[in-house]
Design a protein around this motif. Structure first.
Motif, PDB file in Angstrom:
ATOM      1  N   THR A  11       0.741  -1.102   0.163  1.00 59.99           N
ATOM      2  CA  THR A  11      -0.019   0.095   0.101  1.00 59.99           C
ATOM      3  C   THR A  11       0.762   1.361  -0.024  1.00 59.99           C
ATOM      4  O   THR A  11       0.200   2.189  -0.466  1.00 59.99           O
ATOM      5  CB  THR A  11      -0.926   0.156   1.123  1.00 59.99           C
ATOM      6  N   ILE A  12       2.155   1.313   0.566  1.00 57.73           N
ATOM      7  CA  ILE A  12       2.992   2.416   0.343  1.00 57.73           C
ATOM      8  C   ILE A  12       3.539   2.705  -0.802  1.00 57.73           C
ATOM      9  O   ILE A  12       3.499   3.689  -1.496  1.00 57.73           O
ATOM     10  CB  ILE A  12       3.994   2.339   1.259  1.00 57.73           C
ATOM     11  N   THR A  13       3.862   1.651  -1.792  1.00 60.34           N
ATOM     12  CA  THR A  13       4.738   1.817  -2.741  1.00 60.34           C
ATOM     13  C   THR A  13       3.602   1.543  -4.090  1.00 60.34           C
ATOM     14  O   THR A  13       3.914   1.998  -5.163  1.00 60.34           O
ATOM     15  CB  THR A  13       5.620   0.659  -3.085  1.00 60.34           C
ATOM     16  N   GLY A  14       2.386   0.801  -3.836  1.00 62.11           N
ATOM     17  CA  GLY A  14       1.658   0.513  -5.010  1.00 62.11           C
ATOM     18  C   GLY A  14       1.866  -0.646  -5.642  1.00 62.11           C
ATOM     19  O   GLY A  14       1.142  -1.088  -6.593  1.00 62.11           O
ATOM     20  N   LYS A  15       3.126  -1.369  -5.525  1.00 65.68           N
ATOM     21  CA  LYS A  15       3.521  -2.417  -6.378  1.00 65.68           C
ATOM     22  C   LYS A  15       2.767  -3.686  -6.163  1.00 65.68           C
ATOM     23  O   LYS A  15       1.980  -3.822  -4.884  1.00 65.68           O
ATOM     24  CB  LYS A  15       5.036  -2.671  -6.069  1.00 65.68           C
ATOM     25  N   LEU A  16       2.592  -4.373  -6.956  1.00 66.38           N
ATOM     26  CA  LEU A  16       1.688  -5.734  -7.210  1.00 66.38           C
ATOM     27  C   LEU A  16       2.546  -6.877  -7.220  1.00 66.38           C
ATOM     28  O   LEU A  16       3.650  -7.078  -7.750  1.00 66.38           O
ATOM     29  CB  LEU A  16       1.002  -5.526  -8.118  1.00 66.38           C
ATOM     30  N   TYR A  17       1.862  -8.142  -6.902  1.00 66.67           N
ATOM     31  CA  TYR A  17       2.776  -9.439  -6.764  1.00 66.67           C
ATOM     32  C   TYR A  17       1.332 -10.338  -7.005  1.00 66.67           C
ATOM     33  O   TYR A  17       0.429 -10.617  -6.348  1.00 66.67           O
ATOM     34  CB  TYR A  17       3.261  -9.820  -5.716  1.00 66.67           C
ATOM     35  N   PHE A  18       1.471 -11.268  -8.165  1.00 67.60           N
ATOM     36  CA  PHE A  18       0.555 -12.336  -8.296  1.00 67.60           C
ATOM     37  C   PHE A  18       1.296 -13.643  -8.188  1.00 67.60           C
ATOM     38  O   PHE A  18       2.401 -13.870  -8.894  1.00 67.60           O
ATOM     39  CB  PHE A  18       0.182 -12.054  -9.948  1.00 67.60           C
ATOM     40  N   LEU A  72      -1.667  -9.096 -18.753  1.00 67.05           N
ATOM     41  CA  LEU A  72      -1.020  -8.031 -18.176  1.00 67.05           C
ATOM     42  C   LEU A  72       0.425  -7.808 -18.283  1.00 67.05           C
ATOM     43  O   LEU A  72       0.790  -7.064 -17.818  1.00 67.05           O
ATOM     44  CB  LEU A  72      -1.529  -7.879 -16.801  1.00 67.05           C
ATOM     45  N   ASN A  73       1.292  -8.700 -19.157  1.00 63.31           N
ATOM     46  CA  ASN A  73       2.649  -8.779 -19.146  1.00 63.31           C
ATOM     47  C   ASN A  73       3.178  -8.562 -17.963  1.00 63.31           C
ATOM     48  O   ASN A  73       4.164  -7.555 -17.865  1.00 63.31           O
ATOM     49  CB  ASN A  73       2.931  -7.704 -20.257  1.00 63.31           C
ATOM     50  N   ILE A  74       2.899  -9.317 -16.751  1.00 65.25           N
ATOM     51  CA  ILE A  74       3.412  -8.907 -15.599  1.00 65.25           C
ATOM     52  C   ILE A  74       4.777  -8.952 -15.343  1.00 65.25           C
ATOM     53  O   ILE A  74       5.503  -8.177 -14.643  1.00 65.25           O
ATOM     54  CB  ILE A  74       2.641  -9.765 -14.175  1.00 65.25           C
ATOM     55  N   ALA A  75       5.613 -10.072 -16.314  1.00 66.07           N
ATOM     56  CA  ALA A  75       6.943 -10.250 -15.942  1.00 66.07           C
ATOM     57  C   ALA A  75       7.869  -9.018 -16.472  1.00 66.07           C
ATOM     58  O   ALA A  75       8.956  -8.684 -16.116  1.00 66.07           O
ATOM     59  CB  ALA A  75       7.215 -11.402 -16.737  1.00 66.07           C
ATOM     60  N   GLU A  76       7.242  -8.309 -17.367  1.00 62.32           N
ATOM     61  CA  GLU A  76       7.949  -6.884 -18.141  1.00 62.32           C
ATOM     62  C   GLU A  76       7.320  -5.786 -17.268  1.00 62.32           C
ATOM     63  O   GLU A  76       8.162  -4.754 -17.628  1.00 62.32           O
ATOM     64  CB  GLU A  76       7.746  -6.955 -19.562  1.00 62.32           C
ATOM     65  N   SER A  77       6.201  -5.721 -16.626  1.00 63.69           N
ATOM     66  CA  SER A  77       5.718  -4.424 -16.051  1.00 63.69           C
ATOM     67  C   SER A  77       6.333  -3.952 -15.140  1.00 63.69           C
ATOM     68  O   SER A  77       6.941  -4.610 -14.137  1.00 63.69           O
ATOM     69  CB  SER A  77       4.312  -4.819 -15.569  1.00 63.69           C
ATOM     70  N   GLN A  78       6.320  -2.686 -14.940  1.00 69.05           N
ATOM     71  CA  GLN A  78       6.919  -1.788 -13.777  1.00 69.05           C
ATOM     72  C   GLN A  78       6.325  -1.871 -12.308  1.00 69.05           C
ATOM     73  O   GLN A  78       6.522  -1.761 -11.334  1.00 69.05           O
ATOM     74  CB  GLN A  78       7.299  -0.609 -14.314  1.00 69.05           C
ATOM     75  N   GLN A  79       4.956  -2.276 -12.694  1.00 69.72           N
ATOM     76  CA  GLN A  79       3.626  -2.209 -11.639  1.00 69.72           C
ATOM     77  C   GLN A  79       4.076  -3.513 -10.906  1.00 69.72           C
ATOM     78  O   GLN A  79       3.639  -3.600  -9.724  1.00 69.72           O
ATOM     79  CB  GLN A  79       2.518  -2.042 -12.147  1.00 69.72           C
ATOM     80  N   TRP A  80       4.130  -4.690 -11.473  1.00 69.76           N
ATOM     81  CA  TRP A  80       4.324  -6.003 -11.042  1.00 69.76           C
ATOM     82  C   TRP A  80       5.747  -6.330 -10.521  1.00 69.76           C
ATOM     83  O   TRP A  80       6.548  -6.055 -11.267  1.00 69.76           O
ATOM     84  CB  TRP A  80       3.767  -6.890 -11.871  1.00 69.76           C
ATOM     85  N   LYS A  84       8.764 -13.495 -13.453  1.00 69.32           N
ATOM     86  CA  LYS A  84       8.415 -14.276 -14.700  1.00 69.32           C
ATOM     87  C   LYS A  84       6.891 -14.608 -14.534  1.00 69.32           C
ATOM     88  O   LYS A  84       6.394 -14.133 -13.444  1.00 69.32           O
ATOM     89  CB  LYS A  84       9.034 -15.528 -14.629  1.00 69.32           C
ATOM     90  N   ASP A  85       6.326 -15.047 -15.523  1.00 68.38           N
ATOM     91  CA  ASP A  85       5.096 -15.182 -15.561  1.00 68.38           C
ATOM     92  C   ASP A  85       4.621 -16.286 -14.523  1.00 68.38           C
ATOM     93  O   ASP A  85       5.386 -17.364 -14.429  1.00 68.38           O
ATOM     94  CB  ASP A  85       4.396 -15.609 -16.922  1.00 68.38           C
ATOM     95  N   GLU A  86       3.474 -16.116 -13.942  1.00 73.33           N
ATOM     96  CA  GLU A  86       3.163 -17.037 -13.023  1.00 73.33           C
ATOM     97  C   GLU A  86       2.490 -18.322 -13.848  1.00 73.33           C
ATOM     98  O   GLU A  86       1.580 -18.175 -14.502  1.00 73.33           O
ATOM     99  CB  GLU A  86       2.007 -16.496 -11.748  1.00 73.33           C
ATOM    100  N   ASN A  87       2.822 -19.583 -13.420  1.00 72.18           N
ATOM    101  CA  ASN A  87       2.173 -20.558 -14.052  1.00 72.18           C
ATOM    102  C   ASN A  87       1.276 -21.506 -13.319  1.00 72.18           C
ATOM    103  O   ASN A  87       0.818 -22.587 -13.644  1.00 72.18           O
ATOM    104  CB  ASN A  87       3.405 -21.614 -14.693  1.00 72.18           C
ATOM    105  N   GLY A  88       1.375 -21.164 -11.953  1.00 72.41           N
ATOM    106  CA  GLY A  88       0.406 -22.016 -11.022  1.00 72.41           C
ATOM    107  C   GLY A  88       1.136 -23.219 -10.324  1.00 72.41           C
ATOM    108  O   GLY A  88       0.462 -24.083  -9.841  1.00 72.41           O
TER     109      GLY A  88
END
Length: 93
Positions: A11-18, A72-80, A84-88
């Motif tokens: 919540t401080i930085t706004g960064k996300l993780y999947f 969402l191109n999460i592995a390349e995104s600055q927000q995430w 690497k891509d999550e594969n479950g």
């Protein structure tokens, strides 16, 4: 076995993780290398759950995880903070 996918936010930085877990997603902080370093630096008390979902099968989980990651191109995104891509399956990215 319970398989969850989840989205966490700092919540401080706004960064996300999947990520994926078989543990309680409300208590689990995540296992990604970059994510763990980020919460060590900025504080785990600021990590919140934005979303999580229980999957009935590994196949459903993997299919959703890969599609979501790529859309969402999460592995390349600055927000995430996924490296690497999550594969479950294996996590840690």
């Amino acid at each position: 076995m319970s398989i969850y996918l989840y989205i966490k936010q700092h919540t401080i930085t706004g960064k996300l993780y999947f990520g994926k877990t078989i543990k309680n997603p409300e208590k689990y902080l995540g296992s990604g290398k970059h994510w763990k370093l980020h919460i060590q630096k900025h504080g785990k008390e600021h990590v919140v759950n934005l979303w999580y979902h229980l999957f009935e099968t590994q196949e459903e989980c993997t299919s959703f995880a890969l599609e979501f990651s790529k859309s969402l191109n999460i592995a390349e995104s600055q927000q995430w903070l996924n490296l690497k891509d999550e594969n479950g399956l294996d996590g840690g990215g």
